[in-house]
Design a protein around this motif. Sequence first.
Motif, PDB file in Angstrom:
ATOM      1  N   GLY A 179     -39.724 -12.062  16.916  1.00  0.00           N
ATOM      2  CA  GLY A 179     -40.875 -11.594  16.159  1.00  0.00           C
ATOM      3  C   GLY A 179     -40.574 -10.409  15.279  1.00  0.00           C
ATOM      4  O   GLY A 179     -39.419 -10.091  14.976  1.00  0.00           O
ATOM      5  N   GLY A 180     -41.648  -9.720  14.844  1.00  0.00           N
ATOM      6  CA  GLY A 180     -41.512  -8.650  13.869  1.00  0.00           C
ATOM      7  C   GLY A 180     -40.764  -7.434  14.363  1.00  0.00           C
ATOM      8  O   GLY A 180     -40.348  -6.596  13.562  1.00  0.00           O
ATOM      9  N   ASN A 181     -40.553  -7.301  15.656  1.00  0.00           N
ATOM     10  CA  ASN A 181     -39.821  -6.155  16.171  1.00  0.00           C
ATOM     11  C   ASN A 181     -38.322  -6.393  16.197  1.00  0.00           C
ATOM     12  O   ASN A 181     -37.568  -5.604  16.765  1.00  0.00           O
ATOM     13  CB  ASN A 181     -40.332  -5.788  17.568  1.00  0.00           C
ATOM     14  CG  ASN A 181     -40.102  -6.910  18.561  1.00  0.00           C
ATOM     15  OD1 ASN A 181     -39.812  -8.044  18.172  1.00  0.00           O
ATOM     16  ND2 ASN A 181     -40.236  -6.606  19.831  1.00  0.00           N
ATOM     17  N   GLN A 182     -37.905  -7.495  15.598  1.00  0.00           N
ATOM     18  CA  GLN A 182     -36.501  -7.852  15.525  1.00  0.00           C
ATOM     19  C   GLN A 182     -36.085  -7.981  14.063  1.00  0.00           C
ATOM     20  O   GLN A 182     -36.928  -8.249  13.204  1.00  0.00           O
ATOM     21  CB  GLN A 182     -36.264  -9.200  16.224  1.00  0.00           C
ATOM     22  CG  GLN A 182     -36.588  -9.215  17.695  1.00  0.00           C
ATOM     23  CD  GLN A 182     -35.544  -8.483  18.494  1.00  0.00           C
ATOM     24  OE1 GLN A 182     -34.365  -8.570  18.182  1.00  0.00           O
ATOM     25  NE2 GLN A 182     -35.969  -7.761  19.514  1.00  0.00           N
ATOM     26  N   PRO A 183     -34.781  -7.811  13.772  1.00  0.00           N
ATOM     27  CA  PRO A 183     -34.316  -8.032  12.396  1.00  0.00           C
ATOM     28  C   PRO A 183     -34.692  -9.418  11.901  1.00  0.00           C
ATOM     29  O   PRO A 183     -34.579 -10.406  12.637  1.00  0.00           O
ATOM     30  CB  PRO A 183     -32.798  -7.890  12.522  1.00  0.00           C
ATOM     31  CG  PRO A 183     -32.605  -7.018  13.714  1.00  0.00           C
ATOM     32  CD  PRO A 183     -33.708  -7.370  14.664  1.00  0.00           C
ATOM     33  N   GLN A 184     -35.171  -9.471  10.646  1.00  0.00           N
ATOM     34  CA  GLN A 184     -35.559 -10.733  10.035  1.00  0.00           C
ATOM     35  C   GLN A 184     -34.395 -11.274   9.197  1.00  0.00           C
ATOM     36  O   GLN A 184     -33.800 -10.535   8.403  1.00  0.00           O
ATOM     37  CB  GLN A 184     -36.785 -10.520   9.140  1.00  0.00           C
ATOM     38  CG  GLN A 184     -37.977  -9.903   9.846  1.00  0.00           C
ATOM     39  CD  GLN A 184     -38.558 -10.806  10.899  1.00  0.00           C
ATOM     40  OE1 GLN A 184     -38.995 -11.929  10.611  1.00  0.00           O
ATOM     41  NE2 GLN A 184     -38.573 -10.335  12.145  1.00  0.00           N
ATOM     42  N   GLN A 201     -46.804 -15.447  10.830  1.00  0.00           N
ATOM     43  CA  GLN A 201     -45.704 -15.394  11.763  1.00  0.00           C
ATOM     44  C   GLN A 201     -45.997 -16.322  12.927  1.00  0.00           C
ATOM     45  O   GLN A 201     -47.119 -16.330  13.454  1.00  0.00           O
ATOM     46  CB  GLN A 201     -45.459 -13.979  12.283  1.00  0.00           C
ATOM     47  CG  GLN A 201     -44.116 -13.858  12.974  1.00  0.00           C
ATOM     48  CD  GLN A 201     -44.186 -13.122  14.287  1.00  0.00           C
ATOM     49  OE1 GLN A 201     -44.973 -12.203  14.434  1.00  0.00           O
ATOM     50  NE2 GLN A 201     -43.377 -13.508  15.239  1.00  0.00           N
ATOM     51  N   PRO A 245     -42.031  -8.539  -0.638  1.00  0.00           N
ATOM     52  CA  PRO A 245     -42.538  -9.717   0.076  1.00  0.00           C
ATOM     53  C   PRO A 245     -43.876  -9.412   0.743  1.00  0.00           C
ATOM     54  O   PRO A 245     -44.023  -8.370   1.385  1.00  0.00           O
ATOM     55  CB  PRO A 245     -41.448  -9.994   1.113  1.00  0.00           C
ATOM     56  CG  PRO A 245     -40.213  -9.336   0.579  1.00  0.00           C
ATOM     57  CD  PRO A 245     -40.694  -8.136  -0.149  1.00  0.00           C
ATOM     58  N   PHE A 300     -46.591 -10.574   3.553  1.00  0.00           N
ATOM     59  CA  PHE A 300     -46.644 -11.332   4.798  1.00  0.00           C
ATOM     60  C   PHE A 300     -47.747 -12.384   4.746  1.00  0.00           C
ATOM     61  O   PHE A 300     -48.886 -12.075   4.416  1.00  0.00           O
ATOM     62  CB  PHE A 300     -46.894 -10.355   5.951  1.00  0.00           C
ATOM     63  CG  PHE A 300     -47.071 -10.991   7.297  1.00  0.00           C
ATOM     64  CD1 PHE A 300     -48.330 -11.283   7.788  1.00  0.00           C
ATOM     65  CD2 PHE A 300     -45.965 -11.284   8.073  1.00  0.00           C
ATOM     66  CE1 PHE A 300     -48.500 -11.862   9.021  1.00  0.00           C
ATOM     67  CE2 PHE A 300     -46.124 -11.866   9.317  1.00  0.00           C
ATOM     68  CZ  PHE A 300     -47.390 -12.158   9.792  1.00  0.00           C
ATOM     69  N   TYR A 315     -43.272 -15.397   3.864  1.00  0.00           N
ATOM     70  CA  TYR A 315     -43.625 -14.340   2.931  1.00  0.00           C
ATOM     71  C   TYR A 315     -43.745 -14.924   1.524  1.00  0.00           C
ATOM     72  O   TYR A 315     -43.036 -15.867   1.172  1.00  0.00           O
ATOM     73  CB  TYR A 315     -42.554 -13.248   2.906  1.00  0.00           C
ATOM     74  CG  TYR A 315     -42.435 -12.457   4.178  1.00  0.00           C
ATOM     75  CD1 TYR A 315     -41.637 -12.919   5.238  1.00  0.00           C
ATOM     76  CD2 TYR A 315     -43.109 -11.246   4.329  1.00  0.00           C
ATOM     77  CE1 TYR A 315     -41.537 -12.197   6.409  1.00  0.00           C
ATOM     78  CE2 TYR A 315     -43.003 -10.517   5.499  1.00  0.00           C
ATOM     79  CZ  TYR A 315     -42.221 -11.005   6.528  1.00  0.00           C
ATOM     80  OH  TYR A 315     -42.110 -10.283   7.693  1.00  0.00           O
ATOM     81  N   LEU A 335     -40.545 -17.098   0.834  1.00  0.00           N
ATOM     82  CA  LEU A 335     -39.424 -16.793   1.710  1.00  0.00           C
ATOM     83  C   LEU A 335     -39.785 -17.082   3.156  1.00  0.00           C
ATOM     84  O   LEU A 335     -40.884 -16.763   3.614  1.00  0.00           O
ATOM     85  CB  LEU A 335     -39.040 -15.320   1.579  1.00  0.00           C
ATOM     86  CG  LEU A 335     -38.458 -14.887   0.242  1.00  0.00           C
ATOM     87  CD1 LEU A 335     -38.526 -13.377   0.097  1.00  0.00           C
ATOM     88  CD2 LEU A 335     -37.017 -15.364   0.093  1.00  0.00           C
ATOM     89  N   PHE A 355     -33.521 -13.878   6.369  1.00  0.00           N
ATOM     90  CA  PHE A 355     -34.218 -14.636   5.341  1.00  0.00           C
ATOM     91  C   PHE A 355     -33.395 -15.808   4.815  1.00  0.00           C
ATOM     92  O   PHE A 355     -32.161 -15.737   4.736  1.00  0.00           O
ATOM     93  CB  PHE A 355     -34.568 -13.730   4.163  1.00  0.00           C
ATOM     94  CG  PHE A 355     -35.723 -12.820   4.427  1.00  0.00           C
ATOM     95  CD1 PHE A 355     -35.536 -11.600   5.054  1.00  0.00           C
ATOM     96  CD2 PHE A 355     -37.006 -13.175   4.045  1.00  0.00           C
ATOM     97  CE1 PHE A 355     -36.605 -10.750   5.309  1.00  0.00           C
ATOM     98  CE2 PHE A 355     -38.086 -12.336   4.282  1.00  0.00           C
ATOM     99  CZ  PHE A 355     -37.878 -11.127   4.925  1.00  0.00           C
ATOM    100  N   GLY A 356     -34.115 -16.867   4.444  1.00  0.00           N
ATOM    101  CA  GLY A 356     -33.521 -17.950   3.685  1.00  0.00           C
ATOM    102  C   GLY A 356     -33.517 -17.608   2.207  1.00  0.00           C
ATOM    103  O   GLY A 356     -33.987 -16.535   1.801  1.00  0.00           O
ATOM    104  N   ARG A 394     -48.796 -15.900  15.547  1.00  0.00           N
ATOM    105  CA  ARG A 394     -48.821 -14.531  16.065  1.00  0.00           C
ATOM    106  C   ARG A 394     -49.462 -13.553  15.083  1.00  0.00           C
ATOM    107  O   ARG A 394     -49.927 -12.487  15.474  1.00  0.00           O
ATOM    108  CB  ARG A 394     -47.395 -14.052  16.327  1.00  0.00           C
ATOM    109  CG  ARG A 394     -46.826 -14.416  17.673  1.00  0.00           C
ATOM    110  CD  ARG A 394     -47.052 -13.313  18.683  1.00  0.00           C
ATOM    111  NE  ARG A 394     -46.243 -13.455  19.868  1.00  0.00           N
ATOM    112  CZ  ARG A 394     -45.040 -12.930  20.006  1.00  0.00           C
ATOM    113  NH1 ARG A 394     -44.504 -12.258  19.005  1.00  0.00           N
ATOM    114  NH2 ARG A 394     -44.381 -13.090  21.125  1.00  0.00           N
TER     115      ARG A 394
END
Lengths: 110, 113
Positions: B97-102, B48, B43, B45, B35, B90, B104-105, B55
Amino acid sequence: GQQVMQIPQYQHVQEGEDFTTYCNSSTTLSNIQWYKQRPGGHPVFLIQLVKSGEVKKQKRLTFQFGEAKKNSSLHITATQTTDVGTYFCAGLGNTDKLIFGTGTRLQVFP
Amino acid sequence: DAGVTQSPTHLIKTRGQQVTLRCSPISGHKSVSWYQQVLGQGPQFIFQYYEKEERGRGNFPDRFSARQFPNYSSELNVNALLLGDSALYLCASSLSGGNQPQHFGDGTRLSIL
């Protein structure tokens, strides 16, 4: 393309007051996530909503997903100074792109 | 367990140069997303990756490219840098993937002079 807007852009509250931020997507979402970003920090995951009309609570935070799965809200009861930060919703449409909203910056005065 | 790590933390480049940013995901996470966050905005996008395959791609020019390695780490490359590329970049990892919690660093702060 998919757009996600949030209102308000800024909110200043007195400690103890309630706070609500609203999130609206231009397209139907398969899920919506909420993140908090402290000043100088990175977004931190709060919660994910998947079902139409879903409501989830985390202590003083209440998250809601709209019936049409195009909008969501985050409500904080009795704000504290530790709630300061920017709250982002992020929506997943029919692609694998997680699109972040414009964010609501919350300032809490003691 | 270590979180998402990004390097470098800060970088200063001049217009026209090229930059490579690096990201190591949380152990067990197979998806990495990139991001761009401009000050005061959410952020945006960029890419991915999952299992080394792209993706998703955001609305960024071809000057932006990325790849994911067999160990699931990732690199973001930006060529022909412009002043407008100045931002916090970021990296986020997730299980699939996007359907899961992200997760971040801390990001790489890129400044273009």
